[in-house]
Enzyme design. Structure first.
Site, PDB file in Angstrom:
ATOM      1  N   LYS A  82       1.046  -1.319  -0.322  1.00 19.22           N
ATOM      2  CA  LYS A  82      -0.093   0.382   0.147  1.00 19.22           C
ATOM      3  C   LYS A  82       0.424   1.305   0.225  1.00 19.22           C
ATOM      4  O   LYS A  82       1.460   1.552   0.577  1.00 19.22           O
ATOM      5  CB  LYS A  82      -1.051  -0.425   1.293  1.00 19.22           C
ATOM      6  CG  LYS A  82      -1.754   0.349   1.339  1.00 19.22           C
ATOM      7  CD  LYS A  82      -2.883   0.364   2.217  1.00 19.22           C
ATOM      8  CE  LYS A  82      -4.404   1.568   3.060  1.00 19.22           C
ATOM      9  NZ  LYS A  82      -4.895   0.804   4.137  1.00 19.22           N
TER      10      LYS A  82
HETATM   11  C1  E4P Z   1      -8.010   2.505   3.909  1.00 19.14           C
HETATM   12  O1  E4P Z   1      -7.145   1.746   3.109  1.00 19.14           O
HETATM   13  C2  E4P Z   1      -8.035   3.425   4.754  1.00 19.14           C
HETATM   14  O2  E4P Z   1      -7.126   2.566   5.932  1.00 19.14           O
HETATM   15  C3  E4P Z   1      -8.864   3.620   6.082  1.00 19.14           C
HETATM   16  O3  E4P Z   1     -10.156   2.703   4.622  1.00 19.14           O
HETATM   17  C4  E4P Z   1      -9.501   4.691   6.009  1.00 19.14           C
HETATM   18  O4  E4P Z   1     -10.716   4.486   6.412  1.00 19.14           O
HETATM   19  P1  E4P Z   1     -11.030   6.261   8.096  1.00 19.14           P
HETATM   20  O5  E4P Z   1     -11.287   7.243   7.594  1.00 19.14           O
HETATM   21  O6  E4P Z   1     -12.269   5.047   8.463  1.00 19.14           O
HETATM   22  O7  E4P Z   1     -10.264   5.785   8.542  1.00 19.14           O
END
Ligand code: E4P
Length: 218
Positions: free
Chosen positions: A87
């Site tokens: 990522k």
């Molecule tokens: C994406 O992969 C992130 O880990 C995540 O979806 C962020 O979510 P949040 O905005 O609820 O922290």
């Protein structure tokens, strides 16, 4: 639409996996910190633990922001397990690194995407997944789901293979809307996935079936 769970909590991952509908897992540094997972060795071991729970794509995020170190970190993460997806944040060096990983056959998830232009760049660099953050856009009074639709149109126009991974999903309506638009994947917390189960007519209907059965089978 594939279902990923967005957490580093092993119990939640196991519960979603036990439901039989889980396709993968996404994590981020905040989610790892929330579980108290600190130190490089523990972090890497935790990713392996997650890979051992779910046989599907597991996103592991780099914390470097310069090209050389994103490459170094990403290659180490990819070497942990065949299911690891590296990522990478949507920054200039991140896009360059995604192009490099693509050429090396390492799968990537371009994260922190908040605009169609960013999603277009991620696709052109060859990202396996692009993660537009729906909930965080909603948080600032911007229509997160409209971005998913915009990216869907753009990717369809040119046949980009990058999968739209709707991220920052917070509740069941987000999941339904993602499915209507045609997101390839959604990632959200266990609570959002379990909330799909609920309907008051299911509860009252089941209670009536069971009480009617008992009346004649006492
Ligand atoms: C994406 O992969 C992130 O880990 C995540 O979806 C962020 O979510 P949040 O905005 O609820 O922290």
């Amino acid at each position: 639409m594939k279902f990923f769970i967005d957490t580093a909590n092993l119990a939640d991952i196991q519960e979603a996996a036990d439901l039989g509908v889980l396709d993968g897992v996404t994590t981020n540094p905040s989610l790892m910190a929330k579980e108290g997972i600190a130190g490089q060795d523990r972090i890497l071991k935790h990713y392996v633990d997650i890979c051992n729970l779910v046989d599907g794509p597991i996103s592991a995020e780099v914390i470097s922001t310069d090209y050389e170190n994103i490459i170094r970190e990403g290659e180490a993460l990819a070497a942990l397990h065949a299911n690891i997806i590296v990522k990478v944040p949507m920054i200039k060096d991140g896009i360059k690194a995604i192009k490099y990983f693509t050429q090396k056959g390492i799968r990537t998830n371009c994260t922190l995407v908040f605009s169609a232009g960013q999603a277009l760049l991620a696709a052109k660099a060859g990202a396996t997944y692009v993660s537009p953050f729906v909930g965080r856009l909603d948080d600032i009074s911007t229509d997160g789901m409209a971005l998913i639709a915009q990216i869907r149109t753009i990717y369809n126009n040119y046949g980009f293979q990058t999968q739209i991974l709707a991220a920052s999903v917070r509740h069941p309506m987000h999941i339904i809307q993602c499915a209507e638009i045609g997101a390839d994947v959604m990632t959200g917390p266990l609570s959002a996935i379990l909330a799909l189960l609920n309907h008051p007519l299911t509860d009252s209907g089941l209670a009536k079936f069971l009480s009617d059965y008992k009346k004649v089978n006492a």
